[in-house]
Design an enzyme around this catalytic site. Sequence first.
Site, mmCIF file in Angstrom:
data_model
loop_
_atom_site.group_PDB
_atom_site.id
_atom_site.type_symbol
_atom_site.label_atom_id
_atom_site.label_comp_id
_atom_site.label_asym_id
_atom_site.label_seq_id
_atom_site.Cartn_x
_atom_site.Cartn_y
_atom_site.Cartn_z
ATOM 1 N N GLU A 136 0.743 -1.079 0.164
ATOM 2 C CA GLU A 136 0.474 0.278 -0.267
ATOM 3 C C GLU A 136 0.985 1.230 -0.296
ATOM 4 O OE1 GLU A 136 -2.025 1.686 3.351
ATOM 5 O OE2 GLU A 136 -3.476 2.395 1.957
ATOM 6 N N THR A 189 -5.055 10.294 -2.368
ATOM 7 C CA THR A 189 -4.584 10.379 -1.020
ATOM 8 C C THR A 189 -3.845 11.371 -1.055
ATOM 9 O OG1 THR A 189 -5.240 8.527 -0.950
ATOM 10 C CG2 THR A 189 -4.012 9.037 1.018
HETATM 11 N N1 HSE Z 1 -5.954 7.037 7.640
HETATM 12 C C1 HSE Z 1 -5.115 8.121 5.619
HETATM 13 C C2 HSE Z 1 -5.899 9.514 5.334
HETATM 14 C C3 HSE Z 1 -6.080 6.562 5.108
HETATM 15 O O1 HSE Z 1 -6.959 9.285 6.380
HETATM 16 O O2 HSE Z 1 -5.289 9.496 5.102
HETATM 17 C C4 HSE Z 1 -6.192 7.025 3.470
HETATM 18 O O3 HSE Z 1 -5.491 5.475 3.185
#
Ligand code: HSE
Length: 315
Positions: A136, A189
């Site tokens: 990932e 992200t």
């Molecule tokens: N915890 C991570 C975020 C999850 O909020 O950026 C995203 O994959």
Amino acid sequence: MAQEETMEVRVFAPATVANVACGYDVLGFAIEAPGDEVVARHSPEPGLRIVKITGDDGKLPTEVSENTAGVAAQDLLRHLGMLDRGVELEIHKRMPFGSGLGSSAASAVAGAYAVNKLIGEPLTKKQLLPFAMAGESSADGAWHADNVGPCLLGGIVFIRSNQELDMAQLPGPKNLWATVVHPDIEILTKVARDILPREVPLENVTQQVGNLGGLLCGLIQDDYELISRSIHDVIAEPRRQKLIPEFYRAKRDAIAAGALGFSISGAGPSVFALCEGEETARRVGEEVSRVFTEAPIENQVYVSRINPHGVHVVD
Ligand code: HSE
């Protein structure tokens, strides 16, 4: 204990909701669907190869070192001293990229799990965590187990330390349902992480820690009211909601329809609600879907119990 090797194995890795409002990078849960499928089979040609990818509109690389499932599987084979093994992977993407549903984590988990099963299961699910994490992380460079953990293990997973991969599975109330709505926009992200501040006021940290503790206690004690009082994110949500059109309208209508709480799923744009009972969860899904449809933004609704199994073999 290690099992017999099989000729071919097909696995399903579910979507996950990371953060769960107040648990940025340290809390996540798995849902029943959607999810990705990966097929692994033996090949006479030495080395790992990705021979087929579907459902990605041609976006994903078949180069092993550039593909989350490939990196996870390759790291596992390297760890086991089996890099010369002939293994073929097929990846079937069943969820969109940049969706907040843990898409790259699901592929990474499926890659590591499928290959481990194929070669007779030398490692336990928990032991596959670092390989799935490496997969990932190859997608966005970040290192957080709040998608990979629940995708692999199932249930609700709290991560005490992402560095040490120290985590615990939590029970949840029997009648706890999740509603997840994916509006058809893409949020990378990395972009959603970059807009977060490096430092946050102490007051916000105190609120967030209180809510996280409350949510964990509520889940363990089957206390829906405590869960409801605790699902608040004062750190990421106020910054990230700007990336999701109509977020606050959707939240208002979800709460009015009976949701215990509502926030962003992972880095978004998907949103989620926790609900007591299926009927409420479906009603919340209809309300949130209506808000996005009126925007107008196409959307998909997923209503599910918390998935207790995580990744598993399918026929
Ligand atoms: N915890 C991570 C975020 C999850 O909020 O950026 C995203 O994959």
